[in-house]
Enzyme design. Structure first.
Site, PDB file in Angstrom:
ATOM      1  N   ASP A  29     -92.848 -74.962-129.520  1.00  0.00           N
ATOM      2  CA  ASP A  29     -92.914 -74.590-131.063  1.00  0.00           C
ATOM      3  C   ASP A  29     -92.694 -73.193-131.020  1.00  0.00           C
ATOM      4  O   ASP A  29     -93.129 -72.089-130.122  1.00  0.00           O
ATOM      5  CB  ASP A  29     -94.668 -74.794-131.183  1.00  0.00           C
ATOM      6  N   GLU A  79     -87.126 -51.792-110.163  1.00  0.00           N
ATOM      7  CA  GLU A  79     -87.658 -52.642-109.363  1.00  0.00           C
ATOM      8  C   GLU A  79     -86.811 -53.750-109.222  1.00  0.00           C
ATOM      9  O   GLU A  79     -86.946 -55.110-109.071  1.00  0.00           O
ATOM     10  CB  GLU A  79     -88.946 -53.470-109.771  1.00  0.00           C
ATOM     11  N   CYS A 111     -93.470 -51.924-112.721  1.00  0.00           N
ATOM     12  CA  CYS A 111     -92.908 -51.271-114.003  1.00  0.00           C
ATOM     13  C   CYS A 111     -93.525 -49.775-114.091  1.00  0.00           C
ATOM     14  O   CYS A 111     -93.242 -49.000-115.046  1.00  0.00           O
ATOM     15  CB  CYS A 111     -93.503 -51.955-115.131  1.00  0.00           C
ATOM     16  N   THR A 152     -90.275 -63.999-122.001  1.00  0.00           N
ATOM     17  CA  THR A 152     -90.429 -62.612-121.959  1.00  0.00           C
ATOM     18  C   THR A 152     -89.399 -61.558-121.311  1.00  0.00           C
ATOM     19  O   THR A 152     -89.584 -60.611-121.172  1.00  0.00           O
ATOM     20  CB  THR A 152     -92.083 -62.260-121.343  1.00  0.00           C
ATOM     21  N   SER A 201    -102.345 -62.003-114.286  1.00  0.00           N
ATOM     22  CA  SER A 201    -101.867 -60.603-114.491  1.00  0.00           C
ATOM     23  C   SER A 201    -102.385 -59.841-115.908  1.00  0.00           C
ATOM     24  O   SER A 201    -102.232 -58.712-115.859  1.00  0.00           O
ATOM     25  CB  SER A 201    -100.204 -60.643-114.598  1.00  0.00           C
ATOM     26  N   HIS A 233     -97.378 -50.388-122.049  1.00  0.00           N
ATOM     27  CA  HIS A 233     -96.393 -51.066-121.191  1.00  0.00           C
ATOM     28  C   HIS A 233     -96.280 -52.445-121.901  1.00  0.00           C
ATOM     29  O   HIS A 233     -97.392 -53.059-122.102  1.00  0.00           O
ATOM     30  CB  HIS A 233     -96.853 -51.058-119.789  1.00  0.00           C
ATOM     31  N   LYS A 242    -103.116 -56.985-127.804  1.00  0.00           N
ATOM     32  CA  LYS A 242    -104.174 -57.245-127.087  1.00  0.00           C
ATOM     33  C   LYS A 242    -104.965 -56.154-126.377  1.00  0.00           C
ATOM     34  O   LYS A 242    -105.991 -56.051-126.236  1.00  0.00           O
ATOM     35  CB  LYS A 242    -103.768 -58.286-125.835  1.00  0.00           C
ATOM     36  N   ASN A 276     -88.647 -57.796-122.039  1.00  0.00           N
ATOM     37  CA  ASN A 276     -89.275 -56.894-121.084  1.00  0.00           C
ATOM     38  C   ASN A 276     -88.444 -55.989-120.201  1.00  0.00           C
ATOM     39  O   ASN A 276     -87.163 -56.769-119.750  1.00  0.00           O
ATOM     40  CB  ASN A 276     -90.288 -57.669-120.176  1.00  0.00           C
ATOM     41  N   SER A 309     -97.484 -54.045-111.980  1.00  0.00           N
ATOM     42  CA  SER A 309     -98.166 -55.053-111.179  1.00  0.00           C
ATOM     43  C   SER A 309     -98.278 -54.638-109.849  1.00  0.00           C
ATOM     44  O   SER A 309     -97.547 -54.008-109.227  1.00  0.00           O
ATOM     45  CB  SER A 309     -97.433 -56.376-111.371  1.00  0.00           C
TER      46      SER A 309
HETATM   47  P1  HMG Z   1     -97.915 -69.264-121.256  1.00  0.00           P
HETATM   48  O1  HMG Z   1     -99.278 -70.017-120.608  1.00  0.00           O
HETATM   49  O2  HMG Z   1     -96.770 -70.092-121.599  1.00  0.00           O
HETATM   50  O3  HMG Z   1     -98.680 -69.273-123.011  1.00  0.00           O
HETATM   51  O4  HMG Z   1     -97.578 -67.981-120.781  1.00  0.00           O
HETATM   52  P2  HMG Z   1    -100.266 -69.419-123.135  1.00  0.00           P
HETATM   53  O5  HMG Z   1    -100.413 -70.675-123.407  1.00  0.00           O
HETATM   54  O6  HMG Z   1    -101.089 -68.585-122.711  1.00  0.00           O
HETATM   55  O7  HMG Z   1     -99.748 -69.008-124.818  1.00  0.00           O
HETATM   56  C1  HMG Z   1     -99.438 -67.688-125.198  1.00  0.00           C
HETATM   57  C2  HMG Z   1    -100.263 -67.432-126.623  1.00  0.00           C
HETATM   58  O8  HMG Z   1     -99.564 -68.149-127.494  1.00  0.00           O
HETATM   59  C3  HMG Z   1    -101.498 -67.645-126.606  1.00  0.00           C
HETATM   60  O9  HMG Z   1    -102.135 -66.532-127.496  1.00  0.00           O
HETATM   61  C4  HMG Z   1    -101.419 -69.046-127.232  1.00  0.00           C
HETATM   62  O10 HMG Z   1    -102.661 -69.178-128.051  1.00  0.00           O
HETATM   63  C5  HMG Z   1    -100.323 -68.796-128.416  1.00  0.00           C
HETATM   64  P3  HMG Z   1    -103.426 -65.908-126.936  1.00  0.00           P
HETATM   65  O11 HMG Z   1    -104.546 -66.865-126.426  1.00  0.00           O
HETATM   66  O12 HMG Z   1    -102.984 -64.959-125.794  1.00  0.00           O
HETATM   67  O13 HMG Z   1    -103.907 -65.102-128.147  1.00  0.00           O
HETATM   68  N1  HMG Z   1     -99.802 -70.060-128.751  1.00  0.00           N
HETATM   69  C6  HMG Z   1     -99.429 -70.260-130.165  1.00  0.00           C
HETATM   70  N2  HMG Z   1     -99.587 -69.352-131.354  1.00  0.00           N
HETATM   71  C7  HMG Z   1     -98.864 -69.783-132.310  1.00  0.00           C
HETATM   72  N3  HMG Z   1     -98.144 -71.145-132.300  1.00  0.00           N
HETATM   73  C8  HMG Z   1     -98.285 -71.920-131.481  1.00  0.00           C
HETATM   74  C9  HMG Z   1     -99.001 -71.451-130.226  1.00  0.00           C
HETATM   75  N4  HMG Z   1     -98.947 -72.134-128.743  1.00  0.00           N
HETATM   76  C10 HMG Z   1     -99.730 -71.115-128.113  1.00  0.00           C
HETATM   77  N5  HMG Z   1     -97.919 -73.074-131.535  1.00  0.00           N
HETATM   78  C11 HMG Z   1     -97.896 -65.401-120.154  1.00  0.00           C
HETATM   79  C12 HMG Z   1     -98.058 -66.680-121.189  1.00  0.00           C
HETATM   80  C13 HMG Z   1     -97.748 -64.109-120.984  1.00  0.00           C
HETATM   81  C14 HMG Z   1     -98.885 -65.932-119.102  1.00  0.00           C
HETATM   82  C15 HMG Z   1     -96.378 -65.757-119.686  1.00  0.00           C
HETATM   83  O14 HMG Z   1     -95.355 -65.502-120.521  1.00  0.00           O
HETATM   84  C16 HMG Z   1     -95.864 -65.254-118.456  1.00  0.00           C
HETATM   85  O15 HMG Z   1     -96.513 -65.500-117.262  1.00  0.00           O
HETATM   86  N6  HMG Z   1     -95.441 -64.048-118.422  1.00  0.00           N
HETATM   87  C17 HMG Z   1     -95.155 -63.038-117.458  1.00  0.00           C
HETATM   88  C18 HMG Z   1     -96.255 -61.983-116.978  1.00  0.00           C
HETATM   89  C19 HMG Z   1     -96.681 -61.010-117.769  1.00  0.00           C
HETATM   90  O16 HMG Z   1     -96.070 -61.020-118.718  1.00  0.00           O
HETATM   91  N7  HMG Z   1     -97.838 -60.590-117.607  1.00  0.00           N
HETATM   92  C20 HMG Z   1     -98.405 -59.529-118.301  1.00  0.00           C
HETATM   93  C21 HMG Z   1     -99.281 -58.490-117.711  1.00  0.00           C
HETATM   94  S1  HMG Z   1     -98.570 -58.045-116.205  1.00  0.00           S
HETATM   95  C22 HMG Z   1     -97.389 -56.744-116.413  1.00  0.00           C
HETATM   96  O17 HMG Z   1     -97.299 -56.277-117.533  1.00  0.00           O
HETATM   97  C23 HMG Z   1     -96.402 -56.292-115.437  1.00  0.00           C
HETATM   98  C24 HMG Z   1     -94.879 -56.777-115.596  1.00  0.00           C
HETATM   99  O18 HMG Z   1     -94.390 -56.224-116.778  1.00  0.00           O
HETATM  100  C25 HMG Z   1     -94.411 -56.475-114.415  1.00  0.00           C
HETATM  101  C26 HMG Z   1     -94.356 -55.391-113.477  1.00  0.00           C
HETATM  102  O19 HMG Z   1     -95.124 -54.632-113.532  1.00  0.00           O
HETATM  103  O20 HMG Z   1     -93.273 -55.147-112.763  1.00  0.00           O
HETATM  104  C27 HMG Z   1     -95.038 -58.426-115.880  1.00  0.00           C
END
Ligand code: HMG
Length: 408
Positions: A29, A79, A111, A152, A201, A233, A242, A276, A309
């Protein structure tokens, strides 16, 4: 003496994909991408772009009107490194024809290394106020086709000149730090794509934010209310929302949803439509805020949270300088973002799966839309970069020659 950002510029590839196409392809969706994680569009680098070309494109604009002889240090934060030994900064140094009496290094900590580069630059200038430091943050965020992180993904670069004659933002010496050995996101040398424990993460990001704020507060006695705006970030834009509500809750600051929006929404706009860009992401958020036409940010105080990270975090503050609007490239940036080519899902997969030869064989990359610099190919294990004539940067692609690109 004031020290801070004298100029700042960003570059994103001329290609990108509407996440509605990704949602269709993944049978998800679209509301999950748009509302759930806050993303609408992802930047996609073409096969003739890499961190060096993106970084050089950003740096060329940031250097406009600045005497190249004043640059004594170039720090390249990334990175998505292209070499285990040679710093990407040296390629940019050559492409921009910077003076030879210059030190050039590359830094890494996910990052967050761009933020350490910034603070190293402040310390350098405090000792040598006549010198300027060019910082380049450039990255390609790749998680894998069909992975949770895929929506992302993004790519781009930010370049900043740091000096004792800042025109955009004044920065102070105080920083709240946090480091802890965790495996939330990493990329071993043998992999192109990051390994990530997504939910974990987010938790670690929040922990780091709390600790950094506590450290900053202990050193400075700062209060949450001292800041007018916040930049986080942004691995995806909803992370900013959040994180900000988390910090407000933790500080027991009752924040209405309007006030929360006011404090961070302007910094989220670019991330939503670029994705990102790892080391560049926080500073693209700053540009998104500074580019807000309806705001006069002069003398406003901004709180920054940088997260990398692995993990390391940093919280610090900066004050916007009067007249900053005269030193941005706002209209050029808006036009660039608007005019990007929207590619199809099939073209995205083609771009995504393109790899330079892994054996160093001679190879010429097909020509795509680009900025002023492109990766022309590989010869004898060496990447060859070239300047693109201004008239050709936005020109049509040389066809779908990815697989068929002839060897040099
Ligand atoms: P996911 O498991 O696919 O998503 O991965 P989800 O099931 O957690 O859903 C995400 C949100 O969408 C949730 O909202 C759902 O409820 C909502 P929340 O609970 O957070 O409020 N949702 C909906 N909303 C509206 N309509 C719908 C619907 N369905 C679900 N139909 C995840 C999400 C971010 C985990 C994934 O994208 C991921 O693994 N991303 C990569 C890691 C990341 O970005 N981590 C962030 C922190 S770490 C960081 O920032 C460092 C980094 O930049 C790297 C570095 O430092 O080098 C990553």
């Amino acid at each position: 003496m004031k020290i801070g950002i004298e100029s700042i510029s960003m570059y994103v590839p001329r290609y990108g994909m509407d996440l509605r196409l990704l949602a269709d392809a993944r049978n998800v969706d679209y509301a999950k991408y748009k509302q759930g994680i806050g993303q609408e569009f992802m930047s996609i680098p073409s096969p003739d772009e890499d961190i060096v070309t993106m970084g050089a494109n950003a740096a060329e604009q940031a250097m406009e009107g600045i005497d190249p002889q004043s640059i004594r240090t170039v720090i390249f934060a990334t990175e998505s490194g292209i070499d285990q030994s040679k710093a990407a900064a040296i390629y940019v140094h050559k492409l921009l024809d910077l003076p030879q009496n210059c030190r050039t290094v590359e830094m890494k900590q996910a990052c967050c290394s761009s933020t350490s580069a910034l603070h190293f630059a402040l310390a350098t200038i405090a000792l040598k106020p006549n010198e300027k430091v060019l910082i380049i943050a450039s990255d390609i965020a790749k998680y894998g086709l069909g992975s949770a992180g895929e929506p992302t993904q993004g790519a781009g670069a930010v370049a900043m000149v740091i000096s004792a004659t800042p025109r955009i933002l004044e920065l102070g010496p105080d920083v709240g730090y946090f480091t802890k050995d965790v495996m939330d996101f990493w990329r071993p040398n043998y992999k192109d794509e990051a390994l990530v424990d997504g939910k974990y993460s987010i938790k670690v990001y929040m922990d780091a934010l709390e600790h950094c704020w506590e450290h900053y507060q202990a050193d400075t006695n700062a209060a949450f209310e001292d800041f007018d705006y916040f930049c986080y970030h942004l691995p995806f834009s909803r992370m900013g929302t959040k994180a900000h509500s988390h910090l407000a809750r933790q500080q027991k600051v009752p924040l209405s949803s309007q006030e929360l929006q006011r404090q961070i929404e302007p910094s989220l706009r670019y991330n939503r439509i670029t994705g990102n860009a790892y080391t560049a992401s926080l500073y693209m958020g700053l540009l998104s805020l500074l580019d807000s036409k309806e705001l006069n940010l002069a003398h406003k105080k901004i709180g920054f949270f940088s997260y990398g990270s692995g993990c390391m975090g940093a919280f610090f503050g900066g004050t916007v300088l009067p007249g900053y609007q005269d030193h941005l490239y706002r209209s050029e940036r808006e036009a660039w973002l608007r005019d990007r080519k929207h590619i199809s899902y099939t073209e995205y997969v083609e771009f995504y799966t393109h790899r330079l030869p892994q054996n160093g064989h001679n190879y010429r990359t097909s020509r795509h839309r680009s900025g002023s610099f492109r990766l022309a190919g590989v010869e004898n294990h060496q990447r060859i970069y070239e300047r693109v004539p201004a008239s050709m940067g936005a020109a049509a692609d040389s066809g779908k020659a990815l697989a068929a690109a002839p060897a040099v």
